[in-house]
Design a protein around this motif. Structure first.
Motif, PDB file in Angstrom:
ATOM      1  N   THR A  89      18.497   4.414  52.805  1.00  0.00           N
ATOM      2  CA  THR A  89      18.008   3.708  51.616  1.00  0.00           C
ATOM      3  C   THR A  89      17.160   2.486  51.979  1.00  0.00           C
ATOM      4  O   THR A  89      16.214   2.167  51.258  1.00  0.00           O
ATOM      5  CB  THR A  89      19.162   3.311  50.659  1.00  0.00           C
ATOM      6  OG1 THR A  89      20.069   2.441  51.337  1.00  0.00           O
ATOM      7  CG2 THR A  89      19.889   4.549  50.149  1.00  0.00           C
ATOM      8  N   CYS A 102      13.809   3.847  52.562  1.00  0.00           N
ATOM      9  CA  CYS A 102      13.177   4.190  51.275  1.00  0.00           C
ATOM     10  C   CYS A 102      12.513   2.957  50.663  1.00  0.00           C
ATOM     11  O   CYS A 102      11.388   3.033  50.147  1.00  0.00           O
ATOM     12  CB  CYS A 102      14.208   4.749  50.294  1.00  0.00           C
ATOM     13  SG  CYS A 102      14.895   6.357  50.742  1.00  0.00           S
ATOM     14  N   ILE A 103      13.205   1.828  50.729  1.00  0.00           N
ATOM     15  CA  ILE A 103      12.662   0.577  50.179  1.00  0.00           C
ATOM     16  C   ILE A 103      11.447   0.131  50.993  1.00  0.00           C
ATOM     17  O   ILE A 103      10.423  -0.276  50.430  1.00  0.00           O
ATOM     18  CB  ILE A 103      13.753  -0.518  50.120  1.00  0.00           C
ATOM     19  CG1 ILE A 103      14.844  -0.108  49.119  1.00  0.00           C
ATOM     20  CG2 ILE A 103      13.139  -1.886  49.759  1.00  0.00           C
ATOM     21  CD1 ILE A 103      16.108  -0.951  49.179  1.00  0.00           C
ATOM     22  N   ARG A 144       8.498   2.291  50.061  1.00  0.00           N
ATOM     23  CA  ARG A 144       8.000   1.956  48.722  1.00  0.00           C
ATOM     24  C   ARG A 144       7.116   0.709  48.746  1.00  0.00           C
ATOM     25  O   ARG A 144       6.095   0.650  48.066  1.00  0.00           O
ATOM     26  CB  ARG A 144       9.193   1.745  47.791  1.00  0.00           C
ATOM     27  CG  ARG A 144       8.825   1.323  46.397  1.00  0.00           C
ATOM     28  CD  ARG A 144      10.074   1.224  45.538  1.00  0.00           C
ATOM     29  NE  ARG A 144       9.824   0.432  44.355  1.00  0.00           N
ATOM     30  CZ  ARG A 144      10.766   0.012  43.532  1.00  0.00           C
ATOM     31  NH1 ARG A 144      12.029   0.328  43.756  1.00  0.00           N
ATOM     32  NH2 ARG A 144      10.468  -0.711  42.482  1.00  0.00           N
ATOM     33  N   GLU A 149      17.567  -2.344  45.385  1.00  0.00           N
ATOM     34  CA  GLU A 149      18.504  -1.547  46.170  1.00  0.00           C
ATOM     35  C   GLU A 149      19.336  -0.651  45.246  1.00  0.00           C
ATOM     36  O   GLU A 149      19.502   0.541  45.510  1.00  0.00           O
ATOM     37  CB  GLU A 149      19.405  -2.469  46.992  1.00  0.00           C
ATOM     38  CG  GLU A 149      20.323  -1.752  47.953  1.00  0.00           C
ATOM     39  CD  GLU A 149      21.061  -2.705  48.867  1.00  0.00           C
ATOM     40  OE1 GLU A 149      21.036  -2.460  50.086  1.00  0.00           O
ATOM     41  OE2 GLU A 149      21.656  -3.684  48.383  1.00  0.00           O
ATOM     42  N   THR A 173      17.191   2.147  43.884  1.00  0.00           N
ATOM     43  CA  THR A 173      16.946   3.132  44.945  1.00  0.00           C
ATOM     44  C   THR A 173      18.129   4.087  45.078  1.00  0.00           C
ATOM     45  O   THR A 173      17.959   5.301  45.163  1.00  0.00           O
ATOM     46  CB  THR A 173      16.661   2.423  46.287  1.00  0.00           C
ATOM     47  OG1 THR A 173      15.534   1.564  46.123  1.00  0.00           O
ATOM     48  CG2 THR A 173      16.396   3.406  47.406  1.00  0.00           C
TER      49      THR A 173
END
Length: 167
Positions: A32, A35-36, A39, A60, A63
């Motif tokens: 995760t 992922c942030i 992005r 967070e 996400t």
């Protein structure tokens, strides 16, 4: 359940162990934090610096809530995800949540060796205070607690898989 979520303190090995488990099982791996970073197109600490810790917590949570609810996968979370009840309830519902419990002295050593990284929620009390704040939350949400005391990556992955009954 064919889905594991790894939670724990920064430096506990969530990403590294998660990758090994996912590779062994042929499951998808989702980090995760990564992922942030994807992005925003920048490192996690730069994101925290840009938006502040409150907004980061919202990002967070968002996400985690957007994670797919189907398909075999190993999810590695940011250490601060336990502050979001909504995110943790979602993870508990879609996966087996595993707390990688690494003793504080080991965490100190690992974090000191790692490149400088932002640790959300780190205050004047340092890692000890953060550990005390989060420890109870990690226990609250974990289906399984795996105590890691210095195993190498492969051994740690084997312990997690064995304790969670996945192979």
């Amino acid at each position: 359940m064919n889905r594991l979520t790894l939670i724990g303190m920064p430096g506990s090995g969530k990403s590294a162990i998660g990758r090994v488990i996912a590779t062994r099982l042929g499951w998808r791996f989702i980090d995760t934090d990564h992922c942030i970073e994807q992005r925003f197109g920048k490192k996690l600490q730069a994101v925290v610096d840009q938006v502040g810790t409150e907004e980061f917590a919202r990002i967070e949570e968002e996400t985690v809530l957007a994670l797919p609810a189907e398909g075999p996968m190993v999810i590695s979370t940011g250490g601060s995800v336990v502050y979001s009840d909504a995110a943790m309830r979602h993870l508990v519902a879609i996966s087996t949540v595993v707390f990688l419990d690494v003793p504080l002295p080991r965490l100190h050593g690992r974090i000191a060796r790692a490149a400088p990284r932002g640790i959300v929620g780190m205050g004047a009390g340092g890692l000890e205070e953060l550990y005390r704040k989060r420890f109870e939350l990690y226990h609250k949400y974990a289906h399984s607690i795996v105590l890691l005391q210095g195993e190498n990556l492969q051994e740690a992955a084997t312990r997690v898989m064995s304790q969670c009954g996945v192979s």
